[in-house]
Design a protein around this motif. Structure first.
Motif, PDB file in Angstrom:
ATOM      1  N   UNK A 242       0.820  -1.215   0.000  1.00 50.60           N
ATOM      2  CA  UNK A 242       0.000   0.000   0.000  1.00 50.60           C
ATOM      3  C   UNK A 242       0.853   1.264   0.000  1.00 50.60           C
ATOM      4  N   UNK A 243       1.944   1.250   0.752  1.00 47.40           N
ATOM      5  CA  UNK A 243       2.844   2.414   0.777  1.00 47.40           C
ATOM      6  C   UNK A 243       3.475   2.644  -0.598  1.00 47.40           C
ATOM      7  N   UNK A 244       3.876   1.558  -1.246  1.00 48.97           N
ATOM      8  CA  UNK A 244       4.464   1.679  -2.584  1.00 48.97           C
ATOM      9  C   UNK A 244       3.424   2.214  -3.574  1.00 48.97           C
ATOM     10  N   UNK A 245       2.226   1.706  -3.479  1.00 45.68           N
ATOM     11  CA  UNK A 245       1.155   2.166  -4.372  1.00 45.68           C
ATOM     12  C   UNK A 245       0.915   3.666  -4.183  1.00 45.68           C
ATOM     13  N   UNK A 246       0.863   4.120  -2.938  1.00 48.40           N
ATOM     14  CA  UNK A 246       0.657   5.538  -2.647  1.00 48.40           C
ATOM     15  C   UNK A 246       1.822   6.370  -3.168  1.00 48.40           C
ATOM     16  N   UNK A 247       3.032   5.884  -2.973  1.00 49.87           N
ATOM     17  CA  UNK A 247       4.214   6.619  -3.458  1.00 49.87           C
ATOM     18  C   UNK A 247       4.212   6.725  -4.980  1.00 49.87           C
TER      19      UNK A 247
ATOM     20  N   UNK B 104      10.110  16.302  -7.053  1.00 50.29           N
ATOM     21  CA  UNK B 104       9.888  15.099  -7.870  1.00 50.29           C
ATOM     22  C   UNK B 104      11.001  14.078  -7.633  1.00 50.29           C
ATOM     23  N   UNK B 105      12.229  14.537  -7.565  1.00 47.87           N
ATOM     24  CA  UNK B 105      13.349  13.613  -7.322  1.00 47.87           C
ATOM     25  C   UNK B 105      13.270  13.000  -5.930  1.00 47.87           C
ATOM     26  N   UNK B 106      12.815  13.782  -4.977  1.00 52.43           N
ATOM     27  CA  UNK B 106      12.620  13.255  -3.616  1.00 52.43           C
ATOM     28  C   UNK B 106      11.561  12.151  -3.622  1.00 52.43           C
ATOM     29  N   UNK B 107      10.513  12.349  -4.395  1.00 53.13           N
ATOM     30  CA  UNK B 107       9.454  11.339  -4.491  1.00 53.13           C
ATOM     31  C   UNK B 107       9.975  10.095  -5.202  1.00 53.13           C
ATOM     32  N   UNK B 108      10.813  10.253  -6.215  1.00 53.28           N
ATOM     33  CA  UNK B 108      11.418   9.086  -6.888  1.00 53.28           C
ATOM     34  C   UNK B 108      12.260   8.278  -5.906  1.00 53.28           C
ATOM     35  N   UNK B 109      12.993   8.993  -5.062  1.00 51.54           N
ATOM     36  CA  UNK B 109      13.775   8.317  -4.024  1.00 51.54           C
ATOM     37  C   UNK B 109      12.848   7.564  -3.072  1.00 51.54           C
ATOM     38  N   UNK B 110      11.752   8.173  -2.709  1.00 56.42           N
ATOM     39  CA  UNK B 110      10.775   7.530  -1.818  1.00 56.42           C
ATOM     40  C   UNK B 110      10.220   6.259  -2.446  1.00 56.42           C
ATOM     41  N   UNK B 111       9.934   6.288  -3.745  1.00 56.71           N
ATOM     42  CA  UNK B 111       9.430   5.100  -4.445  1.00 56.71           C
ATOM     43  C   UNK B 111      10.474   3.991  -4.399  1.00 56.71           C
ATOM     44  N   UNK B 112      11.725   4.336  -4.622  1.00 58.59           N
ATOM     45  CA  UNK B 112      12.802   3.336  -4.567  1.00 58.59           C
ATOM     46  C   UNK B 112      12.915   2.745  -3.164  1.00 58.59           C
ATOM     47  N   UNK B 113      12.815   3.595  -2.150  1.00 61.75           N
ATOM     48  CA  UNK B 113      12.868   3.104  -0.771  1.00 61.75           C
ATOM     49  C   UNK B 113      11.676   2.196  -0.462  1.00 61.75           C
ATOM     50  N   UNK B 114      10.507   2.544  -0.967  1.00 55.85           N
ATOM     51  CA  UNK B 114       9.318   1.721  -0.751  1.00 55.85           C
ATOM     52  C   UNK B 114       9.453   0.371  -1.460  1.00 55.85           C
ATOM     53  N   UNK B 115      10.078   0.363  -2.633  1.00 53.28           N
ATOM     54  CA  UNK B 115      10.307  -0.899  -3.340  1.00 53.28           C
ATOM     55  C   UNK B 115      11.243  -1.799  -2.535  1.00 53.28           C
TER      56      UNK B 115
END
Length: 182
Positions: free
Chosen positions: A59-64, A99-110
């Motif tokens: 769910x966290x990854x989906x939200x990110x 946007x780059x911060x959010x990309x980092x967040x997606x990678x962390x969630x993965x």
């Protein structure tokens, strides 16, 4: 006269005295069964907790990812506004950093999802390379909560440590009975 009293005492307590070891053996078996039950409960709880963590990671990854898509759209719109002169380039730069911060967040969630998946497989006793399908929804149903008195009764009846303590007390009481006879 004293010999007769001691003989009567042995006769009156002989059955109970000899039964103590038998009863202790039964109590030890009950304790062993409770210990096994506790181990099984521990494994089930670990699997449930790991499953919930895995669903949470999905769910966290989906939200990110949704946030990332939204920010990509916003950056695209900002770029158009900068081209037309409706927005300052510094605003675009700030949005691109976000946007780059959010990309980092997606990678962390993965990464968190992969870790949760491996933990779940481990809790199930499966090989780390196994691929299984995960139902990503947790359904809650309406549950009736019992009264406080009923909760206490259920807790004591199903509390393994409490049951083991009662059996241990029973054994100590038996040992005290044996010691009194000597």
């Amino acid at each position: 006269h004293c010999v007769i009293m001691q003989c009567n005492r042995l006769i009156s307590t002989g059955f109970e005295y000899n039964r103590i070891n038998y009863q202790n053996a039964i109590d030890n078996e009950k304790i062993a069964r409770l210990t096994f039950k506790n181990s099984v409960i521990g494994v089930v709880v670990a699997v449930i907790n790991n499953y919930r963590s895995l669903v949470s990671a999905y769910n966290s990854l989906k939200t990110s990812k949704q946030t990332l898509q939204s920010q990509e759209q916003t950056v695209w719109q900002y770029k158009l506004q900068v081209k037309t002169g409706q927005m300052a380039p510094s605003d675009l730069l700030q949005q691109e950093a976000s946007l780059e911060q959010t990309r980092l967040s997606v990678t962390q969630q993965q990464n968190a999802l992969q870790t949760a998946y491996q933990s779940f497989l481990s809790a199930l006793g499966l090989n780390a390379s196994e691929k299984i399908s995960i139902d990503q929804r947790i359904r809650l149903r309406h549950v009736n909560i019992p009264s406080a008195a009923r909760c206490i009764t259920l807790a004591l009846h199903h509390n393994i440590a409490y049951q083991q303590a009662l059996l241990g007390f029973s054994q100590r009481h038996s040992l005290s009975f044996q010691a009194d006879d000597y």
